[in-house]
Each structure stands twice: as C-alpha cells, then as structure tokens.
Design a protein around this motif. Structure first.
Motif, PDB file in Angstrom:
ATOM      1  N   UNK A   1       0.840  -1.204   0.000  1.00 18.13           N
ATOM      2  CA  UNK A   1       0.000   0.000   0.000  1.00 18.13           C
ATOM      3  C   UNK A   1       0.871   1.247   0.000  1.00 18.13           C
ATOM      4  N   UNK A   2       0.307   2.344  -0.464  1.00 18.46           N
ATOM      5  CA  UNK A   2       1.061   3.595  -0.575  1.00 18.46           C
ATOM      6  C   UNK A   2       0.295   4.735   0.085  1.00 18.46           C
ATOM      7  N   UNK A   3       0.991   5.506   0.900  1.00 23.21           N
ATOM      8  CA  UNK A   3       0.413   6.673   1.557  1.00 23.21           C
ATOM      9  C   UNK A   3       1.163   7.922   1.116  1.00 23.21           C
ATOM     10  N   UNK A   4       0.434   8.930   0.665  1.00 24.92           N
ATOM     11  CA  UNK A   4       1.010  10.224   0.302  1.00 24.92           C
ATOM     12  C   UNK A   4       0.761  11.222   1.432  1.00 24.92           C
ATOM     13  N   UNK A   5       1.750  12.048   1.713  1.00 22.31           N
ATOM     14  CA  UNK A   5       1.623  13.158   2.653  1.00 22.31           C
ATOM     15  C   UNK A   5       1.767  14.446   1.853  1.00 22.31           C
ATOM     16  N   UNK A   6       0.730  15.278   1.865  1.00 17.99           N
ATOM     17  CA  UNK A   6       0.726  16.498   1.037  1.00 17.99           C
ATOM     18  C   UNK A   6       0.571  17.720   1.936  1.00 17.99           C
ATOM     19  N   UNK A   7       1.574  18.565   1.966  1.00 14.08           N
ATOM     20  CA  UNK A   7       1.535  19.757   2.823  1.00 14.08           C
ATOM     21  C   UNK A   7       0.686  20.858   2.187  1.00 14.08           C
ATOM     22  N   UNK A   8       0.600  21.974   2.871  1.00 16.27           N
ATOM     23  CA  UNK A   8      -0.203  23.091   2.392  1.00 16.27           C
ATOM     24  C   UNK A   8       0.632  24.328   2.121  1.00 16.27           C
TER      25      UNK A   8
ATOM     26  N   UNK B   1      -5.838   1.110  -7.014  1.00 16.09           N
ATOM     27  CA  UNK B   1      -6.119   2.455  -6.508  1.00 16.09           C
ATOM     28  C   UNK B   1      -6.691   2.413  -5.092  1.00 16.09           C
ATOM     29  N   UNK B   2      -7.334   1.319  -4.735  1.00 18.06           N
ATOM     30  CA  UNK B   2      -7.891   1.205  -3.383  1.00 18.06           C
ATOM     31  C   UNK B   2      -6.811   1.097  -2.318  1.00 18.06           C
ATOM     32  N   UNK B   3      -5.558   0.860  -2.732  1.00 19.99           N
ATOM     33  CA  UNK B   3      -4.444   0.756  -1.791  1.00 19.99           C
ATOM     34  C   UNK B   3      -3.822   2.114  -1.474  1.00 19.99           C
ATOM     35  N   UNK B   4      -4.307   3.169  -2.083  1.00 22.02           N
ATOM     36  CA  UNK B   4      -3.710   4.486  -1.887  1.00 22.02           C
ATOM     37  C   UNK B   4      -4.461   5.264  -0.806  1.00 22.02           C
ATOM     38  N   UNK B   5      -3.679   5.892   0.068  1.00 24.59           N
ATOM     39  CA  UNK B   5      -4.212   6.743   1.135  1.00 24.59           C
ATOM     40  C   UNK B   5      -3.529   8.101   1.002  1.00 24.59           C
TER      41      UNK B   5
END
Length: 456
Positions: A79-86, A154-158
């Motif tokens: 699974x893959x997790x993205x961290x997106x700042x602001x 795509x269901x593995x993406x957070x």
C-alpha cells in the motif's frame, strides 16, 4: 542493519531494518528548504516526491516521475500513503512531515511518499498557491497512474492532505474517478474554498472513504463537513494551549491550524484512543446529549484519526457524520470523560454549575461543568458531561462544588438524592453516592461506592 528507535512521542519498541549496502551514489533526498525572500519574489511550481520505506526510514529517496520504479525501494505490491503539505508563506519545510512518515511506517509496511511542492506553495500570494493546487494534483495523478500500471490497485492508496493539501487530495480523487481508497484531510483550507461547489474542493465523493479533522474553522480552516466523517475537536476552532493574542508571534496564526496534524499523529501512535461522539452540534455534545454509542452495531462510537477506517462501512452508509470531543493542551491530548447522572430533591428548581474533582492518593484532576447553567428539578434525572484532563485510578475520593453565579445572597443548597459517574473512555466500573448536600460555593467530599446492577 540498524536499529531505529523513533524519537517522537512515546515508543515501546524499535524497528530493526535491514538495509544492505548503500551505494555511494545514493544520497538522501531533502525537502526543499526556501526562505522568506523566495516567498516574497515568488516561486515556480516544481513537485518533488520523497519516498520513505522501512528499508530507508531515515533517508528519503527521490522518485522520478517518468520512471517511478527506477527507485528500487518503491514496491507496487505494498500500500502507498502520500503526505501532502499546504501553504508555506515563509518557505520553510514543515516541521512535522518526517515524524509523520516515521509514525506511519511504525504502524504498517508500505510506501510513504512526501509530496514536496514547496516551490509553488512558498509565496506571500496565497491565491497563487491556491492556483497551483490543481497542477500538483495533475502531477500526482499521472504518477499514481504509473503505479497502477505496475500493479498497485487504486484502493491501496491513502492520501493525507494538510490544509491546501486536503483539496489537492480531493482533486486527485476526482481525476481518478473516486477510486482512491482513502483521503484524510487535516484542517482543510477554508479561504478560497468556502462556498465553492464540490468539484472545486474536497468532498466525500473523491474517495472510497474521506475523513477530516477541523481545528481552525474560524480562521484558516474549512467550517462545514467535507468527508464521510468529520471530527471537530473542541468544537473545531480554538484549541487548548494555543495562544489567543497576536503577541505570541507566528504560533498565533498556525497553532490551531496545525493541531490537526498532531492529533492525527497521536492517533497513529495509539498512546490513547480518542473517542468521537456523533452529534448535531458541539453545544449538544457539551450538554451530554450525544454520549450513547450503542447505535454503532457493537463497535461503539468512532475513534479519531488513523483507525477510524475500522468504521468505514457504517460511516459511508450513514452519510456525512459530524463528531465532537474535547482535548487537553498537551500530547497525547486525550481527556477522561464521565457521564454524570444526578437526581435532586429540592422542592424548587435550581439552576447552577458544578465542579467535580477526582482524587487518587496525592493526585487530583478537576472538571468544571460551566458552559451553561444546568437545570436541577425535583426527582428528575439530569445527565451532564464532565471532562477531566487525565484519568486517575483508583478513585479514592470525589469532591463536588455547586454555584449559581449570583453575586448577592441568598446562597442556595443542592440536595442530591443520587449521583452516578460513568467513565466513557475506559472500562472502569461506574461510581455512585446517595444523599448528599451541596451548599453553594462549598466543597463536599465523599467516597464513591460501586454502583449496583440496577438502572442507577
């Protein structure tokens, strides 16, 4: 091999990582570090993707947009997790992103990708940063599609998006036809998104499951619900421990806004479980009207943050659910909540406030029920919510104070026929006491007894 013992929060174990031999050509990738001068001049958008895995937990690797899997640590079968700042008005890197990546890897073996769009977010022109959110989303969309082509469902993406990053996550979800598994929005940005239609901001249709935490809805954050479940700690605005005047400098502007990030990080670490109560309003929650969690099919009320995914099916089925809870001012922020059921026998109705204190050996914790005057009627049970800053066990004594707020005499008495304190966050047995007399502005101390098996 090296032993990784994360330095944030409280840990009970270490991760042993087998790294093999690192090539001299493999250098650790750094988040783009800019300055206020860059923000004044303005920056041209450039998106850098930084990969963390358990094989390189302390050394990020740069991912190449054209060929993601040229970086060997990236694995399509995880699974893959993205961290997106602001928005980054001073150009500095977020102080929390690496800690968040480490916490996620402590919980699960997956790809953690930090989306560094500091060149594009570092500008004094907020509207320019807002305009760049669509471009960042398009960049991420193309990258995710390449991963999908290599076998990543795509269901593995957070996607975990902070402020503007929350709306970037929503745009990515829309681009991918709502097939993304989960989006977590941490105080989604309000300015330039409030009042906009769903296709111009984050909304529940952007992923299979969307959860949001609102901590600054009266300033930088978004007020209305945006997910399948929306958490409003302390009502969603002023957070305990955050400065209330501009004299505190930059923390005055960002403390409430960033509290969502730290609440989420604590939920990953599971130092304590923060129960969130579905309710129509924060006032109703404080009034003790929303403390029944039996309607959640045996699971109880949802918990804040990372583990709310366990309630996914029922929350998606319910539609948009707003939840409330309170925190204290320090990590891990959890409070000890008690439902207080009182039956009084004053012939005349009394209106007033209560303060309760729990005593355990030489320790004490207090809770004031004073957001509004409670009504105490003859032989009528009144249910209230008492919130203590910590849980003390075993409770040896309880003290109670009653006051009306009247500045002039007469002083009233509250004749309590029965009082019951039921812990809401732990499996401790309810405590009871019978026949108490509380004189206004005087503390009465009693030893609680275990409640019987009757309704009271």
């Amino acid at each position: 091999m090296f032993r990784y013992c994360p330095f944030v929060l409280l840990w009970t174990s270490c991760i042993v990582v087998y790294t093999g031999v690192t090539s001299a050509e493999e250098e650790c990738a750094d988040f783009t570090d800019l300055s206020l001068s860059h923000a004044i001049v303005g920056t041209k958008l450039d998106v850098q993707l930084l990969l963390y895995t358990r094989a390189n937990i302390s050394c990020a690797r740069t991912l190449h947009h054209a060929d993601p899997f040229s970086t060997p640590q990236l694995n399509a079968s995880r699974p893959t997790t993205f961290i997106i700042h602001g928005y980054r008005p001073t150009g500095s890197p977020p102080g929390w992103y690496e800690k968040l990546a480490h916490l996620l890897l402590e919980r699960a073996d997956h790809n953690v990708i930090v989306v560094d769009w500091n060149r594009g977010a570092a500008t004094l022109n907020y509207f320019a940063a807002v305009k760049n959110t669509r471009k960042v989303a398009d960049n991420m969309t193309a990258f995710i599609q390449k991963m999908e082509d290599h076998g990543s469902p795509l269901s593995w993406f957070h996607l975990i998006g902070v402020s503007l990053g929350a709306h970037i996550s929503g745009f990515v979800g829309t681009n991918l036809n709502s097939s993304i598994g989960r989006i977590t929005a941490l105080d989604p940005a309000g300015p330039e998104f409030t009042g906009k239609p769903p296709d111009s901001r984050l909304d529940p249709s952007d992923a299979q499951f969307v959860d949001a935490i609102h901590t600054d809805m009266d300033a930088l954050g978004f007020r209305k619900p945006l997910g399948h479940v929306d958490f409003y700690p302390n009502g969603g605005s002023d957070q305990p421990g955050c400065p209330r005047t501009i004299l505190s400098g930059s923390s005055y502007f960002k403390c409430d806004h960033q509290r969502s990030v730290y609440l989420f990080m604590n939920s990953i670490n599971r130092t304590c479980e923060q129960i969130a109560y579905p309710c129509n309003s924060y006032t109703d929650f404080l009034d003790g009207k929303c403390l029944n969690c039996d309607k959640f099919e045996g699971k109880g009320c949802p918990v804040l943050g990372y583990d709310v995914i366990k309630w996914k099916d029922m929350l998606v089925k319910r539609g948009q659910t707003m939840t409330y809870f309170t925190t204290n001012s320090w990590s891990p922020f959890c409070m000890a909540n008690y439902r207080v059921d009182i039956v009084t026998w004053n012939l005349e109705t009394r209106w007033g406030f209560l303060k309760l204190a729990l005593h355990s050996k030489d320790q004490k914790t207090e809770a004031s029920i004073d957001h509004k005057a409670a009504e105490f009627k003859l032989y009528t049970e009144q249910s209230l919510l008492a919130q203590f800053d910590r849980d003390l066990q075993p409770v040896e004594r309880v003290s109670l104070s009653f006051w009306t707020g009247n500045l002039l005499p007469p002083r009233y008495k509250l004749r309590i026929l029965r009082i019951r304190l039921t812990p809401l966050n732990a499996a401790h047995r309810p405590m009871c006491r019978f026949d108490l007399l509380a004189e206004e502005n005087k503390e009465v101390i009693f030893r609680p007894i275990p409640c019987g098996d009757s309704n009271f």
